[in-house]
Design a protein around this motif. Structure first.
Motif, PDB file in Angstrom:
ATOM      1  N   SER A 149      -7.058  61.279  10.879  1.00  0.00           N
ATOM      2  CA  SER A 149      -6.545  59.916  10.897  1.00  0.00           C
ATOM      3  C   SER A 149      -6.207  59.452   9.477  1.00  0.00           C
ATOM      4  CB  SER A 149      -7.588  58.983  11.524  1.00  0.00           C
ATOM      5  OG  SER A 149      -7.141  57.655  11.502  1.00  0.00           O
ATOM      6  N   LYS A 209      -2.222  59.021   9.637  1.00  0.00           N
ATOM      7  CA  LYS A 209      -1.907  57.752  10.290  1.00  0.00           C
ATOM      8  C   LYS A 209      -1.725  56.656   9.250  1.00  0.00           C
ATOM      9  CE  LYS A 209      -3.900  58.910  14.669  1.00  0.00           C
ATOM     10  NZ  LYS A 209      -4.931  58.689  15.653  1.00  0.00           N
ATOM     11  N   ARG A 224     -11.684  64.062  13.473  1.00  0.00           N
ATOM     12  CA  ARG A 224     -10.712  63.031  13.868  1.00  0.00           C
ATOM     13  C   ARG A 224     -10.517  62.009  12.750  1.00  0.00           C
ATOM     14  NH1 ARG A 224     -12.843  62.103  20.076  1.00  0.00           N
ATOM     15  NH2 ARG A 224     -11.903  64.001  20.919  1.00  0.00           N
ATOM     16  N   GLU A 261     -11.003  49.624  17.795  1.00  0.00           N
ATOM     17  CA  GLU A 261     -11.320  50.270  19.069  1.00  0.00           C
ATOM     18  C   GLU A 261     -12.669  50.994  19.004  1.00  0.00           C
ATOM     19  OE1 GLU A 261      -9.497  53.923  21.628  1.00  0.00           O
ATOM     20  OE2 GLU A 261      -8.054  52.448  20.882  1.00  0.00           O
ATOM     21  N   LYS A 262     -12.924  51.677  17.901  1.00  0.00           N
ATOM     22  CA  LYS A 262     -14.155  52.453  17.759  1.00  0.00           C
ATOM     23  C   LYS A 262     -15.372  51.559  17.575  1.00  0.00           C
ATOM     24  CE  LYS A 262     -16.173  56.248  15.144  1.00  0.00           C
ATOM     25  NZ  LYS A 262     -15.962  57.273  14.135  1.00  0.00           N
ATOM     26  N   LYS A 277      -2.435  51.699  11.894  1.00  0.00           N
ATOM     27  CA  LYS A 277      -3.002  52.455  13.017  1.00  0.00           C
ATOM     28  C   LYS A 277      -4.487  52.735  12.796  1.00  0.00           C
ATOM     29  CE  LYS A 277       1.224  54.501  14.718  1.00  0.00           C
ATOM     30  NZ  LYS A 277       1.999  55.707  14.949  1.00  0.00           N
ATOM     31  N   ARG A 278      -4.879  53.016  11.558  1.00  0.00           N
ATOM     32  CA  ARG A 278      -6.304  53.246  11.259  1.00  0.00           C
ATOM     33  C   ARG A 278      -7.120  51.984  11.522  1.00  0.00           C
ATOM     34  NH1 ARG A 278      -4.246  55.566   6.511  1.00  0.00           N
ATOM     35  NH2 ARG A 278      -5.402  54.121   5.185  1.00  0.00           N
ATOM     36  N   GLU A 283      -7.529  51.644  15.227  1.00  0.00           N
ATOM     37  CA  GLU A 283      -8.542  52.616  15.659  1.00  0.00           C
ATOM     38  C   GLU A 283      -9.946  52.129  15.333  1.00  0.00           C
ATOM     39  OE1 GLU A 283      -7.745  56.386  13.792  1.00  0.00           O
ATOM     40  OE2 GLU A 283      -6.453  57.048  15.434  1.00  0.00           O
TER      41      GLU A 283
END
Length: 193
Positions: free
Chosen positions: A142, A146, A138, A157-158, A150-151, A154
């Motif tokens: 990414s 991406k 993933r 979020e991660k 967006k990275r 992410e």
């Protein structure tokens, strides 16, 4: 410290009290100070480490000498150079503590012994390797497909509680961008809120 390891492995396999005692026995607690290097490129990686507390960066240096962070390892993550650990080749990765940290480390010999004495251990490490492979796949996709915006989202979020523990340079290195570009992304996102 062993309680955390026990909780972690219980997510994947069930061991009796006696089995867990046998399982945990070969793990050795190591502590590292902030900025202490755990593994350098060119060294052989003789361990897999379960992070008890703190934070590590696992990275490599590009041909231009730039640091590219592969991943951050915090509580309940693992650190190693899997290629070096499995194939006994010099490491291409570096591992460094970003904070004072604790790790439970196991050697390849002891891990192999666990496979023989506690067969469920193979299932545990198979599941962990599968999850690691999916995460790396993933991450590669990414990076390839991406936008940096967006990275970055992410990443947030991660690692929801990690950004405040890292420098802007470290976050940018993980994202594969300059810290100046990261500043622009942060400003853009804050204006959109």
């Amino acid at each position: 410290m062993l309680t955390l390891l026990h909780q972690y492995i219980n997510k994947y396999i069930h061991l009796s009290k006696e089995e867990f005692q046998d399982f945990s026995e070969p793990f050795e607690l190591k502590t590292f100070k902030k900025k202490e290097v755990v593994l350098r490129k060119g060294e052989y990686c003789f361990f897999e480490g379960f992070v008890i507390d703190g934070c590590f960066k696992v990275y490599f240096l590009t041909e231009d000498g730039f640091e590219q962070i592969l991943y951050f390892a915090t509580k309940e993550w693992w650190i190693t150079d899997l290629d070096s650990f499995i194939h006994h080749v010099p490491s291409i990765l570096n591992i460094e503590a970003l904070e004072d940290s604790g790790v439970l480390m196991i050697s390849k010999t002891e891990k192999e012994r666990l496979y023989q004495t506690i067969p469920q251990t193979e299932k545990l490490f198979r599941i962990m390797n599968q999850q690691s492979s999916v995460a790396l796949q993933r991450r590669i996709l990414s990076l390839m497909h991406k936008t940096a915006d967006k990275r970055y989202l992410e990443f947030l979020e991660k690692y929801p509680h990690l950004e405040q523990r890292l420098t802007q340079q470290q976050v940018a290195s993980y994202l594969g961008i300059s810290h100046e570009f990261l500043s622009k992304i942060r400003k853009k996102i804050s204006l959109e809120k």
